[in-house]
Write a protein that holds these residues in place. Structure first.
Motif, PDB file in Angstrom:
ATOM      1  N   LEU A 276      -2.303   2.116   6.995  1.00 22.21           N
ATOM      2  CA  LEU A 276      -2.173   3.122   5.946  1.00 22.21           C
ATOM      3  C   LEU A 276      -1.230   4.241   6.382  1.00 22.21           C
TER       4      LEU A 276
ATOM      5  N   PHE B 146       0.817  -1.215   0.000  1.00 28.56           N
ATOM      6  CA  PHE B 146       0.000   0.000   0.000  1.00 28.56           C
ATOM      7  C   PHE B 146       0.852   1.266   0.000  1.00 28.56           C
TER       8      PHE B 146
ATOM      9  N   ALA C   7     -10.438   3.609   0.589  1.00 27.67           N
ATOM     10  CA  ALA C   7     -10.011   2.340   1.176  1.00 27.67           C
ATOM     11  C   ALA C   7     -10.996   1.230   0.856  1.00 27.67           C
TER      12      ALA C   7
END
Length: 525
Positions: free
Chosen positions: A85, A57, A145
């Motif tokens: 994240l 990510f 997301a």
């Protein structure tokens, strides 16, 4: 500064899981809710798998255009991928800005203006149902997301991005932005450096130092709070299996703890208050706990006694650390079965030798005492760098190396720091509201919460919550308050209806406003 002399290289958030995997590759992370960004991964992952997810990510964010020094705001529904994240953004040198899922759209919009056109990671539900359309204009790019929405790019569409190596940023470079609790209005955005987070890691790492085996650690801390990152580093770099809770509902928690049997718990004070009922649960979910830890407000003595009493470990301890988002852990103390917190009132502990210092500044020219508390100030290398977009406000609380906490208290002749009230919550002539609340909780076991708020033109009013919302016994209440400062009749509220921050603190000023709007409450007698 203390840790500069010790060669502080910074906590290096972006490579946290990578370093943990190199030491303990088979160690596991357990969740009570699937990740929105990777629901197929389930609720149990090895640290190696999580490290790969962070790498993936971080590379997707790079493909989206994020670069070192860019701000990446994360505001999505409550799940551990908020934290992942943030670490992914830090891995590529970007600066994550974490906004609680509980913030309303207007507050999020106001905070976005302070960040100045960041990348925004949210989800389709929040973007279309809670956030105003202007967030698009305030953001450089909106990423999702989960779900799909117009004018937003799902992170799922960026899968397969070429992997980007971790960026090494200087220890004094901003590495994380979190917001304050917002108990007194619009939250402030606290800018943390890698150096500052490492300074916080060292005193808190003492929490697991005495555990001889790698036993499970369970954590219920807001995913947007700086404390979570140091708690994770402490556990993962030492190889402790970690359970991360998004939901602290007591019945669900009891079932999870009965299966995992954690040896260390880390949670907010009000979470522990709600977990008191676990002490009588037939599953004995707290039986294996050796250390209860809290790094936020002072805990109620009844809560400390109840939870320690539920452990079957011979040397169970309750570790309490007093600190703040802006400064980190500052003073600490611990309790065992034979050291009652009642004897010391609101003593929150002593500073960490060589790491933190504390002083209390008089408000009236005399030595601060219980009757005339002063301003609590802390010196620590863990202090934030600034408030994002509010340097003047930061300077108003910082005096060279000292940081004004916004709390009132005093120190005993032995050096123990006593906390009496938040400055904004002080009720002139009443004494310490926190002390009175402690006494009421101790004297009335049926209370699950009590908050004393000011009333214009009259004595303060206690707002009380009871277990299962049962009616309050009027006679028991009158007996409990007979030797306490004068208060009005209590108002009975459902605990779920209390206005709270993301770290479960009661927003006292908001509660006082709601109480005034509601009008005179009914005496539960």
């Amino acid at each position: 500064m203390f840790l500069q002399r010790m060669g502080n290289r910074g906590i290096r958030l972006g490579t946290l899981f990578e370093r943990a995997a190199s030491r303990h590759p088979a160690n596991v992370l357990l969740l009570d809710r699937e990740l929105d960004i990777a629901p197929d991964r389930g609720r149990t992952m090895t640290v190696t798998e999580v490290a790969d997810l962070v790498d993936d990510f971080g590379s997707r964010l790079w493909r989206a255009g994020a670069r070192p020094g860019d701000h990446v705001v994360v505001h999505k529904r409550n799940a551990f991928d908020i934290t992942l994240l943030a670490i992914a953004a830090a891995r590529i040198g970007a600066v994550p800005v974490l906004l609680s899922p509980h913030l309303d759209g207007g507050t999020v919009t106001a905070l976005l203006r302070r960040v100045e056109r960041p990348f925004l990671i949210t989800d389709a539900e929040k973007l279309t149902g809670e956030l105003p359309p202007e967030v698009h204009a305030l953001s450089r790019r909106v990423l999702l997301a989960s779900g799909t929405a117009e004018h937003a790019t799902p992170l799922a569409e960026l899968a397969g991005a070429p992997r980007i190596p971790a960026m090494a940023m200087p220890p004094e470079h901003p590495t994380l932005v979190t917001h304050t609790s917002g108990t007194t209005g619009l939250p402030k955005l606290a800018v943390h450096t890698s150096f500052g987070l490492e300074a916080r890691y060292r005193p808190q790492s003492l929490a697991t130092a005495f555990l001889r085996r790698r036993e499970p650690v369970a954590i219920h801390v807001s995913f947007v709070h700086s404390r979570l990152f140091t708690a994770l580093a402490i556990a993962l770099l030492r190889g402790f299996p970690v359970l991360l809770l998004a939901d602290a509902e007591p019945r669900r928690t009891a079932a999870l703890f009965a299966t995992l049997r954690p040896a260390v718990l880390e949670a907010h004070p009000n979470t522990y208050l709600s977990w008191e009922e676990l002490a009588d649960d037939p599953l004995q979910p707290l039986a294996n706990v050796k250390l209860f830890s809290s790094t936020f407000d002072a805990l109620h003595p009844r809560t400390v006694r109840t939870l320690i009493g539920a452990s079957r470990r011979r040397s169970a301890r309750f570790g309490q650390i007093y600190g703040q988002s802006e400064i980190g852990p500052s003073v600490a103390r611990s309790y065992g079965r034979h050291r009652s917190p009642d004897a010391d009132g609101r003593c929150v502990g002593m500073p960490f030798p060589g790491m933190t210092r504390v002083r209390v500044v008089s408000r009236d020219g005399r030595r601060p005492t219980a009757a005339s508390p002063g301003h609590i100030e802390i010196s620590s290398d863990g202090r934030i760098r600034t408030y994002l977009g509010e340097q003047q406000r930061f300077d108003g609380q910082a005096a060279e190396e000292w940081w004004r906490m916004g709390d009132l208290g005093y120190r005993t002749r032995w050096g123990c720091l006593h906390l009496t009230d938040r400055e904004v919550d002080e009720i002139p002539g009443f004494g310490s509201t926190l002390t009175v609340e402690d006494r009421l909780l101790t004297r009335l076991p049926e209370l699950s919460e009590v908050v004393i708020v000011p009333v214009d033109g009259g004595p303060p009013r206690p707002v009380v919550c009871t277990a299962d919302d049962r009616p309050l016994d009027g006679a028991a209440w009158r007996a409990a308050v007979v030797d306490l400062p004068r208060m009005t009749a209590p108002v009975h509220w459902r605990r779920a209806d209390l206005p709270k921050t993301g770290t479960t603190k009661v927003r006292r000023l908001e509660l006082a406003r709601l109480l005034a709007d509601r009008g005179p409450g009914q005496d539960p007698r």
